[in-house]
Design a protein around this motif. Structure first.
Motif, PDB file in Angstrom:
ATOM      1  N   ASP A 184       0.833  -1.206   0.000  1.00  0.00           N
ATOM      2  CA  ASP A 184       0.000   0.000   0.000  1.00  0.00           C
ATOM      3  C   ASP A 184       0.869   1.258   0.000  1.00  0.00           C
ATOM      4  OD1 ASP A 184      -2.561   1.433   0.279  1.00  0.00           O
ATOM      5  OD2 ASP A 184      -1.842   1.896   2.294  1.00  0.00           O
ATOM      6  N   LYS A 236       1.050   3.876  -3.191  1.00  0.00           N
ATOM      7  CA  LYS A 236       0.581   5.232  -2.892  1.00  0.00           C
ATOM      8  C   LYS A 236       1.627   6.274  -3.250  1.00  0.00           C
ATOM      9  CE  LYS A 236      -1.339   5.746   1.089  1.00  0.00           C
ATOM     10  NZ  LYS A 236      -1.482   5.863   2.559  1.00  0.00           N
ATOM     11  N   PRO A 266       0.862   7.391  -7.696  1.00  0.00           N
ATOM     12  CA  PRO A 266      -0.244   8.119  -7.051  1.00  0.00           C
ATOM     13  C   PRO A 266      -1.511   8.177  -7.894  1.00  0.00           C
ATOM     14  CG  PRO A 266       1.477   9.633  -7.770  1.00  0.00           C
ATOM     15  CD  PRO A 266       2.036   8.255  -7.910  1.00  0.00           C
ATOM     16  N   TYR A 326      -3.093   4.789  -7.903  1.00  0.00           N
ATOM     17  CA  TYR A 326      -3.545   4.488  -6.540  1.00  0.00           C
ATOM     18  C   TYR A 326      -4.919   5.099  -6.279  1.00  0.00           C
ATOM     19  CZ  TYR A 326      -3.542   4.126  -1.443  1.00  0.00           C
ATOM     20  OH  TYR A 326      -3.878   3.848  -0.141  1.00  0.00           O
TER      21      TYR A 326
END
Length: 488
Positions: A442, A446, A450, A453
């Protein structure tokens, strides 16, 4: 948030004291049994010392409390008192309390001599370092917890310094169960837990009261257990390689495999051989050059050659690799910085999820497979009825479609798959064992991807009843066992 944080710490501390209390009960029962001249049992202890008490528990309840204490003692005898702190930090104490048979004793034996068990890496590289960390940050002593006769038998007074592994061994070894004694500890494996701790900060007394040494910094949260070493979670820099691969090119929109099942099997085996013989990429510059040549016209004319991106291509670099298509969409993402503490234990951790059952065996692609040989688990499924032109004055659960015999109202929102209900313990084990891995994935996605995500996490963070996907940013966790995938 501060109050929730405080309550969480208090619950952790209370659970640890509860474990000590069950151990205290079991040791006290053993001390009573030792006073009898003839062979006796826990049943006589209940009749002589418990049955007459006000609000005495039922004998079955008393026996269960004693058995729980014996299980915790077996684990502590193998992994020191601090294995109990680790168990509480992982919220596993009540699962362990329900374990049957010789499991706690066998685990204690493995902890004492990890080199002799089937999963030494898990113990040597994860459990023992975690215990050493807790020991150095949470020095404990217990006062008036264990009965005086037990402590006196090894020359101690009423206080036990839990940071002293040798003394703790002697105390817990003195507790006799109807079982073999545990083998001696391999202190070479436990060397990190034998260094001296300057002072004992926390004193736990037999009445459950906890006090701290006045010299301790009052801001120190002594119930906190570090389950994830943030230093290992460094997010890598990303090297981006833009390619000229055109997703809309006609050659790239064709299905390359055979649609006939038998021909597909042959095609799959043939492609596996070609993939194994693929051109090995030397470094990222070499990869960039080969991709430029391969997709010069938007698609690859060389469909017989694979590019093999091995981890050796990342030697001397800590960067992740982000491959982009011609339209800047994601082609592939490779991150070689998985912490070694996670990487080295992937297989042993996976096998541990199955509670000792043999689940892995080699199968050939052409073997006759049966559906009952396979396990496929999915955490969340997504299904929505359109609801077009539905009346607005009736609750959705009171509506039915006219053209079907049954309306499944439970599938109008995201819900867990039936596989989870059928394999709940396995699912819980996977989330517990691989929780750190899921957190790392995760964090990496992230920070490194981005845009992608945000697309992925949109649904994972908006599940009913405040639930959040345990594998965020993904909705699904799929475990395939004994499954060989054909070209698709």
């Amino acid at each position: 948030i501060a109050r929730c944080h405080s309550i969480s710490h208090q619950q952790t501390g209370s659970s640890f004291v509860a474990m000590l209390t069950y151990m205290q009960l079991a040791i006290q029962c053993q001390s009573f049994i030792n006073t009898y001249k003839e062979r006796s049992s826990i049943r006589r202890v209940y009749d002589d010392h418990v049955a007459q008490l006000p609000n005495a528990p039922a004998q079955t309840t008393f026996n269960r409390w004693n058995a729980i204490g014996c299980k915790f003692i077996s684990l502590a005898t193998g992994g020191s008192i601090y294995i109990l702190v680790l168990i509480v930090g992982l919220d596993m104490q009540w699962k362990i309390a329900t374990l049957g048979g010789r499991i706690p004793w066998e685990v204690g034996k493995m902890l004492r001599q990890p080199e002799m068990c089937k999963t030494p890496t898990l113990i040597l590289q994860c459990i023992i370092p975690a215990i050493a960390w807790i020991r150095s940050h949470l020095p404990l002593s217990v006062e008036k917890v264990f009965c005086p006769s037990l402590l006196a038998s090894i020359g101690l007074n009423e206080t036990l310094n839990c940071t002293n592994l040798s003394v703790t061994n002697k105390v817990l070894d003195a507790f006799k169960q109807n079982n073999y004694i545990l083998p001696p500890r391999h202190f070479d494996s436990w060397m990190d837990c034998t260094t001296a701790v300057v002072e004992v900060m926390i004193v736990i007394r037999g009445d459950g009261h906890i006090s701290m040494d006045h010299r301790v910094n009052p801001s120190y949260s002594y119930y906190t257990i570090c389950t994830v070493d943030q230093a290992l979670h460094g997010i890598p820099e990303v090297s981006v390689i833009w390619t000229t691969f055109d997703r809309e090119h006609p050659d790239n929109r064709k299905f390359p495999a055979e649609t006939d099942r038998n021909e597909n099997i042959f095609w799959t085996e043939q492609e596996q051989v070609r993939a194994e013989a693929g051109v090995v990429i030397q470094d990222l510059d070499d990869l960039r050059n080969k991709l430029d040549q391969r997709y010069a016209n938007g698609s690859s004319k060389d469909t017989n050659t694979y590019l093999h991106i091995s981890m050796d291509a990342f030697q001397g670099q800590v960067n992740a690799l982000d491959l982009r298509n011609a339209d800047d969409s994601l082609m592939a993402f490779i991150c070689p910085t998985l912490p070694e503490s996670i990487r080295s234990n992937l297989l042993s951790s996976f096998l541990a999820c199955f509670d000792g059952n043999e689940v892995l065996r080699m199968r050939k692609l052409k073997d006759d497979f049966h559906t009952d040989d396979c396990q496929d688990q999915d955490t969340q499924i997504e299904h929505h009825d359109g609801g077009d032109q539905a009346p607005t004055d009736i609750h959705p659960h009171y509506m039915s479609r006219e053209d079907v015999s049954r309306t499944n109202h439970s599938q109008t929102l995201p819900c867990q798959s039936r596989d989870i209900l059928e394999h709940q313990q396995l699912y819980d084990n996977i989330l517990l064992v691989f929780g750190e891995l899921f957190e790392w994935i995760d964090d990496v996605i992230k920070e490194c991807l981005p845009t992608e995500y945000e697309v992925l996490v949109e649904l994972a963070q908006d599940l009913p009843d405040g639930e959040v996907s345990p594998v965020t940013p993904f909705l699904s966790l799929v475990v395939n066992l004994n499954i060989s995938t054909l070209g698709h």
